[in-house]
Design an enzyme around this catalytic site. Structure first.
Site, mmCIF file in Angstrom:
data_model
loop_
_atom_site.group_PDB
_atom_site.id
_atom_site.type_symbol
_atom_site.label_atom_id
_atom_site.label_comp_id
_atom_site.label_asym_id
_atom_site.label_seq_id
_atom_site.Cartn_x
_atom_site.Cartn_y
_atom_site.Cartn_z
ATOM 1 N N ALA A 31 -6.939 -9.605 6.747
ATOM 2 C CA ALA A 31 -6.577 -8.591 7.737
ATOM 3 C C ALA A 31 -6.666 -7.214 7.088
ATOM 4 O O ALA A 31 -6.519 -7.100 5.867
ATOM 5 C CB ALA A 31 -5.158 -8.861 8.217
ATOM 6 N N GLY A 73 -6.650 -13.627 6.164
ATOM 7 C CA GLY A 73 -7.180 -13.761 7.520
ATOM 8 C C GLY A 73 -8.651 -14.164 7.530
ATOM 9 O O GLY A 73 -9.111 -14.804 8.490
ATOM 10 N N GLU A 97 -8.611 -17.727 7.298
ATOM 11 C CA GLU A 97 -8.025 -18.264 8.535
ATOM 12 C C GLU A 97 -9.051 -18.282 9.673
ATOM 13 O O GLU A 97 -9.075 -19.199 10.486
ATOM 14 C CB GLU A 97 -6.785 -17.451 8.922
ATOM 15 N N GLU A 156 -1.751 -13.778 0.840
ATOM 16 C CA GLU A 156 -0.764 -12.972 1.578
ATOM 17 C C GLU A 156 0.559 -12.849 0.833
ATOM 18 O O GLU A 156 1.228 -11.814 0.894
ATOM 19 C CB GLU A 156 -0.505 -13.584 2.967
HETATM 20 C C1 3H9 Z 1 -3.781 -11.029 5.859
HETATM 21 O O1 3H9 Z 1 -4.908 -11.405 5.864
HETATM 22 C C2 3H9 Z 1 -2.760 -11.397 6.912
HETATM 23 C C3 3H9 Z 1 -3.207 -12.514 7.803
HETATM 24 O O2 3H9 Z 1 -2.867 -13.746 7.226
HETATM 25 C C4 3H9 Z 1 -2.510 -12.508 9.117
HETATM 26 C C5 3H9 Z 1 -2.746 -11.354 10.030
HETATM 27 C C6 3H9 Z 1 -2.109 -11.536 11.390
HETATM 28 N N1 3H9 Z 1 -7.520 -4.363 3.909
HETATM 29 O O3 3H9 Z 1 -9.758 -4.279 -4.724
HETATM 30 P P1 3H9 Z 1 -10.955 -3.406 -4.623
HETATM 31 C C7 3H9 Z 1 -9.972 -2.037 0.052
HETATM 32 S S1 3H9 Z 1 -3.217 -9.963 4.662
HETATM 33 C C8 3H9 Z 1 -7.848 -3.076 3.762
HETATM 34 O O4 3H9 Z 1 -10.981 -2.154 -5.410
HETATM 35 P P2 3H9 Z 1 -12.520 -5.499 -5.812
HETATM 36 C C9 3H9 Z 1 -9.285 -1.517 -1.202
HETATM 37 O O5 3H9 Z 1 -8.112 -0.810 -0.885
HETATM 38 C C10 3H9 Z 1 -4.630 -9.652 3.633
HETATM 39 N N2 3H9 Z 1 -8.488 -2.596 2.664
HETATM 40 O O6 3H9 Z 1 -12.307 -4.223 -4.907
HETATM 41 C C11 3H9 Z 1 -10.373 -0.656 -1.807
HETATM 42 O O7 3H9 Z 1 -10.390 0.555 -1.081
HETATM 43 P P3 3H9 Z 1 -10.774 1.939 -1.815
HETATM 44 C C12 3H9 Z 1 -4.927 -10.755 2.708
HETATM 45 C C13 3H9 Z 1 -8.792 -3.470 1.701
HETATM 46 O O8 3H9 Z 1 -13.936 -5.838 -5.725
HETATM 47 C C14 3H9 Z 1 -11.649 -1.410 -1.452
HETATM 48 O O9 3H9 Z 1 -11.310 -2.263 -0.359
HETATM 49 N N3 3H9 Z 1 -5.995 -10.380 1.824
HETATM 50 C C15 3H9 Z 1 -8.475 -4.824 1.797
HETATM 51 O O10 3H9 Z 1 -11.889 -5.317 -7.136
HETATM 52 C C16 3H9 Z 1 -12.177 -2.247 -2.583
HETATM 53 O O11 3H9 Z 1 -11.128 -3.081 -3.067
HETATM 54 C C17 3H9 Z 1 -5.787 -9.849 0.600
HETATM 55 O O12 3H9 Z 1 -4.663 -9.721 0.160
HETATM 56 C C18 3H9 Z 1 -7.812 -5.271 2.962
HETATM 57 N N4 3H9 Z 1 -7.494 -6.560 3.154
HETATM 58 O O13 3H9 Z 1 -11.653 -6.659 -5.091
HETATM 59 C C19 3H9 Z 1 -7.002 -9.465 -0.186
HETATM 60 N N5 3H9 Z 1 -8.904 -5.452 0.673
HETATM 61 O O14 3H9 Z 1 -12.191 1.781 -2.240
HETATM 62 C C20 3H9 Z 1 -6.840 -8.094 -0.755
HETATM 63 C C21 3H9 Z 1 -9.477 -4.512 -0.090
HETATM 64 O O15 3H9 Z 1 -10.533 2.957 -0.750
HETATM 65 N N6 3H9 Z 1 -8.020 -7.618 -1.444
HETATM 66 N N7 3H9 Z 1 -9.421 -3.308 0.526
HETATM 67 O O16 3H9 Z 1 -9.810 2.054 -2.981
HETATM 68 C C22 3H9 Z 1 -8.368 -8.033 -2.685
HETATM 69 O O17 3H9 Z 1 -7.790 -8.923 -3.264
HETATM 70 C C23 3H9 Z 1 -9.505 -7.314 -3.355
HETATM 71 O O18 3H9 Z 1 -9.630 -6.055 -2.752
HETATM 72 C C24 3H9 Z 1 -10.888 -8.021 -3.266
HETATM 73 C C25 3H9 Z 1 -11.997 -7.097 -3.815
HETATM 74 C C26 3H9 Z 1 -10.828 -9.303 -4.110
HETATM 75 C C27 3H9 Z 1 -11.228 -8.366 -1.843
#
Ligand code: 3H9
Length: 678
Positions: free
Chosen positions: A62, A101, A104, A124
């Site tokens: 999400a 998500g 999911e 999450e």
């Molecule tokens: C969820 O899914 C809830 C659901 O179950 C239910 C809903 C009803 N959203 O980390 P990076 C941005 S909760 C918005 O530097 P990497 C990040 O801020 C979510 N932005 O890259 C950054 O922005 P900026 C569950 C996001 O290659 C840019 O993307 N998911 C999100 O080192 C690059 O990120 C997670 O917890 C996001 N979800 O790593 C996953 N994700 O360039 C969270 C990233 O402006 N994300 N951004 O600084 C991660 O673990 C890592 O970002 C990922 C990439 C592995 C994806």
């Protein structure tokens, strides 16, 4: 413009999510997917549907930026139901990561295939949340309660091959993903659509949920979300699918609205923000770092060496004598041997890492390295001599870094002909484990040198924060104020164990006195010797100093604040007597100190010095300070760091308390700076 494109090829509708950088599921993605499924259902050309993503990965979850804003329909759980209810087979085709998500949505699809490099997870819990779009209900039904509990409560992603073994996905495919997707889609388009979620999953044992709750309350002490995760998985095995979904929604919303989740989301963005430096634009060049030398092979030097060897980088360890070098190399070897013994590393990996390590006692051997990190004694004279030697020995483009914890990086830089290449890289011990790296920018440090350090930090998997030059930089400068209040509270009437208990209850993994015993009381003692009385509150450290002078230096000497018959330690009657004597000498009448006062004064001391650091521009943002404290000093992540805590708790409340302390104790340390007035 929609973030989801619709196209049809060979009887298959492709819903292509394109929302860079990580295909976060924002409103436009949810709407695009819902519309795409509806369109494909009506489209007579279409017999099967593929959901896939453009860019470097499948959906990373999400859109976290949307949390805290009014939710917009369609909600993600409804999108997943809509996908699941489709009467044509839907296949999720995964590359890169499928997280939260994102996974999911894939679980809502009827089939999941992934390429070999894919990683799938439900992280999450790291954001203080539970999976809220069916993840806690569909996952246990698909892979069993135990495996699902592990995936959901650990938050750690798993690789495609493991996902296949568990039954989370249907196939791992090789070669061009689109071709593989079409082949798979054609193979299932005439088959009956599977409905794997009708059955409740079996409970592994009668006590499984209680045991897991107990285990998690120890492993993830203070965190609420892991408990909510287990409650949701339990609902999957006791309720019908639809009732389980309702329970998941309730728990998700409770978590989403909690202060813990707000704090953990704050930390997620803070850690990504901290490596962005206003005057270092993206296009700034960085020197390639392919080899590194470390001066000093003590505990810190050896730890830094391991941090680089772990990333496959050649390291030269430089010492002053063959004997010291041998001891240093031995430290590295022993560490790897321990890792092999614990099953964390294979023998072959250990050998390949050690093959990258060389030792030297000659500066001449450093002529070709790209980076030198000095980790010698914390004495200015020694550091200056080392830098003068390095100046003669290394190539012009070599970055010269000091791992000093307190000393003036600008003064050290004066010893070399090219101070532009000098920077502080302050690792935290054990350097191969601790995530934090303080990157200390001197007044002469060039933006290219700084950018090199920022890139390097990512490469070696550290969480970096840029600090300006001041005594102790961000972390240790603030820590000294925290310790000062600990010392003052003791001479006013608190005992070390009372203080430790109050602060561990607040969420610190260890109390400050137990930490000092573990690190060795002599460390602070030597640092204080180099300070003048106007630089610190001497009376607060009287007990510390006396303990060192009587060889109670902490765990390593079997006694410090505590007596150590075992690693746990027990309160010492002798220390309590010493405290009474010190209070008497200082003319202080001991009084009962409450738990609340202990927490308030120590944490307020952190906030007070943190806001001073911000006013002076030593830290660029308050969130950088939070990153330092959560990654380097064990500040509870669920409180989001001291500055987030202050904002959440109410700056006005903290400000009023600081004004109160100033009135009572004087304004030598207690001053309200701009950040707190804001
Ligand atoms: C969820 O899914 C809830 C659901 O179950 C239910 C809903 C009803 N959203 O980390 P990076 C941005 S909760 C918005 O530097 P990497 C990040 O801020 C979510 N932005 O890259 C950054 O922005 P900026 C569950 C996001 O290659 C840019 O993307 N998911 C999100 O080192 C690059 O990120 C997670 O917890 C996001 N979800 O790593 C996953 N994700 O360039 C969270 C990233 O402006 N994300 N951004 O600084 C991660 O673990 C890592 O970002 C990922 C990439 C592995 C994806």
């Amino acid at each position: 413009m929609s973030a989801v494109h619709y196209s049809v090829e060979q009887f298959t509708a492709f819903l292509t999510v394109d929302n860079p950088p990580v295909n976060a599921i924002s409103h436009s993605v949810r709407q695009g997917l819902a519309d795409g499924i509806t369109a494909a259902q009506k489209d007579e050309r279409v017999k099967s549907i593929v959901i896939h993503c453009a860019g470097r990965s499948f959906m990373a979850g999400a859109d976290i930026k949307e949390f805290g804003k009014p939710p917009q329909e369609p909600h993600l759980p409804d999108v997943c139901h809509h996908i699941e209810a489709c009467n044509k087979p839907v296949i999720a085709v995964i590359h890169g990561v499928a997280l939260g998500g994102g996974l999911e949505i894939a679980l809502g699809a009827h089939y999941r295939i992934a390429d070999e490099s894919a990683q799938l997870g439900l992280p999450e819990v790291n954001l203080g949340l539970i999976p809220g779009a069916g993840g806690t209900q569909r996952t246990p039904r698909l892979i069993g309660v135990e495996a699902a509990t592990d995936l959901i409560t650990s938050g750690k992603p798993i690789r495609a091959d493991k996902a296949l073994t568990l039954g989370l996905i249907d196939a791992v495919v090789e070669g061009a993903l689109k071709k593989a997707a079409l082949k798979f889609a054609h193979s299932v388009q005439e088959k009956e659509i599977p409905k794997p979620y009708a059955q409740k999953p079996a409970i592994p044992s009668e006590t499984f949920f209680e045991d897991t709750r107990r285990l998690l309350s120890k492993r993830k002490k203070g965190f609420e979300a892991p408990q909510a995760c287990i409650n949701a998985v339990e609902a999957a095995s006791t309720l019908s699918f639809m009732d389980g979904m309702k329970r998941e929604r309730e728990l998700f919303i409770e978590c989403r609205n909690s202060s813990q989740s707000a704090a953990q989301r704050h930390m997620f963005f803070a850690e990504r923000e901290s490596l962005k430096v206003e005057d270092v634009p993206r296009e700034t060049s960085a020197y390639p770092i392919k080899s590194v030398a470390i001066i000093g092979a003590g505990t810190m030097g050896a730890g830094i060496a391991i941090a680089f060897l772990d990333k496959g980088m050649p390291v030269i360890l430089k010492e002053v004598s063959e004997e010291a070098l041998k001891a240093g190399i031995n430290r590295v070897e022993m560490n790897y041997a321990q890792q092999v013994k614990k099953g964390r590393l294979s023998e072959a990996m250990k050998d390949s890492r050690l093959a990258l390590l060389k030792g030297s006692i000659d500066y001449g051997d450093l002529s070709d390295v790209d980076l030198v990190i000095e980790a010698a004694f914390e004495k200015m004279d020694i550091k200056k001599l080392i830098f003068a030697e390095l100046d003669k020995a290394v190539k012009k483009t070599c970055i010269l870094a000091t791992n000093t914890s307190y000393l003036d990086v600008n003064e050290i830089a004066e010893s070399v002909s090219n101070p532009k290449n000098v920077i502080g890289l302050h690792f935290f011990s054990p350097a191969n484990i601790m995530k934090l790296l303080e990157i200390v920018r001197g007044k002469a440090t060039s933006i290219e040198t700084l950018n090199t350090a920022l890139q390097l930090c990512k490469k070696i998997g550290k969480v970096g924060v840029v600090s300006g030059v001041c005594f102790g930089f961000i972390g240790n400068r603030m820590f000294q104020h925290y310790q000062r209040e600990v010392g003052l509270l003791m001479i006013e009437g608190a005992t070390p164990w009372q203080i430790d208990q109050a602060l561990t209850k607040y969420g610190m993994p260890m109390g400050p006195c137990a930490v000092a015993d573990l690190a060795g009381l002599d460390i602070g003692y030597f640092t204080r010797q180099s300070l003048s009385d106007d630089q610190y509150e001497a009376k607060a450290f009287l007990l510390h100093d006396r303990l060192v002078e009587m060889d109670r230096k902490g765990q390593k000497t079997g006694a410090g604040f505590y007596d150590y018959a075992d690693r746990q330690g027990s309160p010492s009657a002798m220390v309590e007597n010493m405290l009474s004597e010190i209070s008497q000498e200082l003319g202080i009448e001991r009084r009962a100190v409450s738990e609340a006062e202990i927490v308030e004064r120590t944490i307020d001391a952190l906030i007070c010095s943190g806001s001073e650091i911000l006013s002076e521009g030593i830290a660029a943002r308050s969130s950088d300070i939070d990153v330092v404290y959560c990654n380097g000093y064990g500040f509870p992540r669920w409180r989001g760091g001291p500055m987030h805590y202050a904002t959440h708790h109410g700056k006005a409340i903290i400000r009023a308390r600081i004004e109160g302390y100033a009135e009572k104790f004087g304004n030598r340390w207690w001053r309200v700076s701009d950040w707190l007035k804001d």
